[in-house]
Design an enzyme around this catalytic site. Structure first.
Site, PDB file in Angstrom:
ATOM      1  N   CYS A  19       0.838  -1.206   0.000  1.00 58.73           N
ATOM      2  CA  CYS A  19       0.000   0.000   0.000  1.00 58.73           C
ATOM      3  C   CYS A  19       0.872   1.255   0.000  1.00 58.73           C
ATOM      4  O   CYS A  19       1.717   1.424   0.881  1.00 58.73           O
ATOM      5  CB  CYS A  19      -0.926   0.011   1.205  1.00 58.73           C
ATOM      6  N   HIS A  33       2.811  -5.993  -7.525  1.00 57.36           N
ATOM      7  CA  HIS A  33       2.303  -4.871  -8.316  1.00 57.36           C
ATOM      8  C   HIS A  33       3.485  -4.248  -9.047  1.00 57.36           C
ATOM      9  O   HIS A  33       4.504  -3.929  -8.420  1.00 57.36           O
ATOM     10  CB  HIS A  33       1.633  -3.844  -7.401  1.00 57.36           C
ATOM     11  N   GLY A  93      -1.362  -4.986 -11.905  1.00 56.48           N
ATOM     12  CA  GLY A  93      -1.094  -3.645 -12.412  1.00 56.48           C
ATOM     13  C   GLY A  93      -1.506  -3.482 -13.854  1.00 56.48           C
ATOM     14  O   GLY A  93      -0.964  -4.143 -14.750  1.00 56.48           O
ATOM     15  N   GLY A 116      -7.598  -5.342  -9.519  1.00 47.02           N
ATOM     16  CA  GLY A 116      -8.104  -4.492  -8.447  1.00 47.02           C
ATOM     17  C   GLY A 116      -9.018  -3.413  -8.976  1.00 47.02           C
ATOM     18  O   GLY A 116     -10.233  -3.588  -9.082  1.00 47.02           O
TER      19      GLY A 116
END
Length: 326
Positions: free
Chosen positions: A84, A153, A187, A210
């Site tokens: 994050c 990611h 990603g 996501g």
């Protein structure tokens, strides 16, 4: 995805083809303090399995204790968020901040692995910035302390969500003969074409989606169908979109209560209704009404007004795909 991947959102993703889902990330410190919001995020349901609970933190003892708490609700796996990039997480020495101290990352991971009977996985990024891309070392050392899979990611923390994701370092991890655990790429996957291209080009064991699923949970079945057949499913009709909105709304109110459930749904309407011409007036009503029955009435009006409207397939920028893959 905080305030997004809650049980109502996961329900619509599961019914549209998601294979494995994670909870919103949960603060280890919040779990230990018995914070109401953190505890509520532990809610999982049998119809969404397999499902993982994701935690974050920067303190070994807190991470170990929170892992034991997670054990009690019996998810299918426990995931650690070391990716994050948002300031409020990084400033506490958690999330992507841990990429600056791999020794700490290893200690935190080992503390979790040793404190749970669940399979432990990790989600992270390439590194802190372009000058410190360290995902190769991270993958080896986390595998050595017992994680069962790694999701990467393809951006650094300093990139946030800007620019194109770089999957070349993800491929390098996958190609490393020392790495035996599954490697998942994340990603910029927002279409069936990209999913197929990236899977073949980079050889990952799976793809994590996501942001592209927010307001468009159909992406999971679209990708799976395209991988199997090479053909596109037709875009969801207005009736199908409204049915999913209503399912999401009603589950949100049931789980969070009337006020919170309605308020938190408001962030989703724009994405669900994207592509409809002259939708602004209806959307304004949806984000200001405070009764479920009235929202249902507006959704019925939308269904009737746009009955027969043919949505265009999502546009894929092939030039950006080539750039991302180069």
């Amino acid at each position: 995805m905080e305030d997004v991947s809650d049980p109502p959102f996961r329900a619509v993703c599961k019914s549209n083809g998601a294979d494995l889902m994670y909870t919103e990330f949960i603060s280890s410190e919040g779990l230990i303090r018995d914070a109401i919001k953190s505890r509520q995020k532990l809610d999982i349901f049998d119809n969404e399995r397999p499902v993982g609970i994701q935690i974050f933190g920067g303190d070994e003892e807190a991470m170990a204790l929170s892992a034991r708490i997670v054990d009690t609700v019996n998810p299918d796996l426990l995931d650690i968020n070391f990716g994050c990039p948002v300031k409020k997480v990084v400033s506490k020495g958690a999330g992507a901040a841990v990429l600056k101290d791999i020794d700490l990352m290893v200690r935190l991971t080992k503390a979790v692995v040793n404190s749970t009977s669940l399979p432990v996985t990790v989600k992270t990024r390439l590194g802190w910035d372009d000058a410190s891309i360290n995902i190769g070392e991270v993958a080896e050392r986390l595998q050595d302390v017992g994680i069962k899979a790694l999701a990467i990611h393809g951006r650094t923390r300093c990139q946030l969500y800007k620019g194109s994701a770089n999957w070349d370092p993800i491929a390098s991890v996958k190609e490393n003969p020392r790495i035996q655990i599954p490697i998942f790429g994340n990603g910029d996957i927002d279409s069936p074409e990209k999913a197929l291209l990236y899977k073949n080009r980079y050889g990952v064991d799976g793809i994590m989606i996501g942001r592209a699923a927010i307001g468009y949970p159909w992406i999971f079945n679209e990708i799976k169908h395209f991988l199997r057949t090479g053909e596109h499913l037709p875009p969801p009709t207005i009736q199908q979109r409204v049915e999913v909105i209503q399912k999401h709304l009603h589950r949100s109110v049931e789980w969070k209560g009337l006020k919170a459930g309605i308020n938190e749904m408001r962030r989703h309407y724009t994405n669900y209704l994207r592509g409809l011409p002259n939708i602004k007036e209806y959307r304004l009503k949806l984000v200001t009404i405070s009764e479920v029955e009235e929202i249902d009435d507006v959704l019925e009006q939308i269904t009737n007004s746009y009955d027969g409207y043919e949505f265009k397939p999502r546009q894929v920028d092939m030039d950006s795909m080539a750039y991302s893959c180069g």
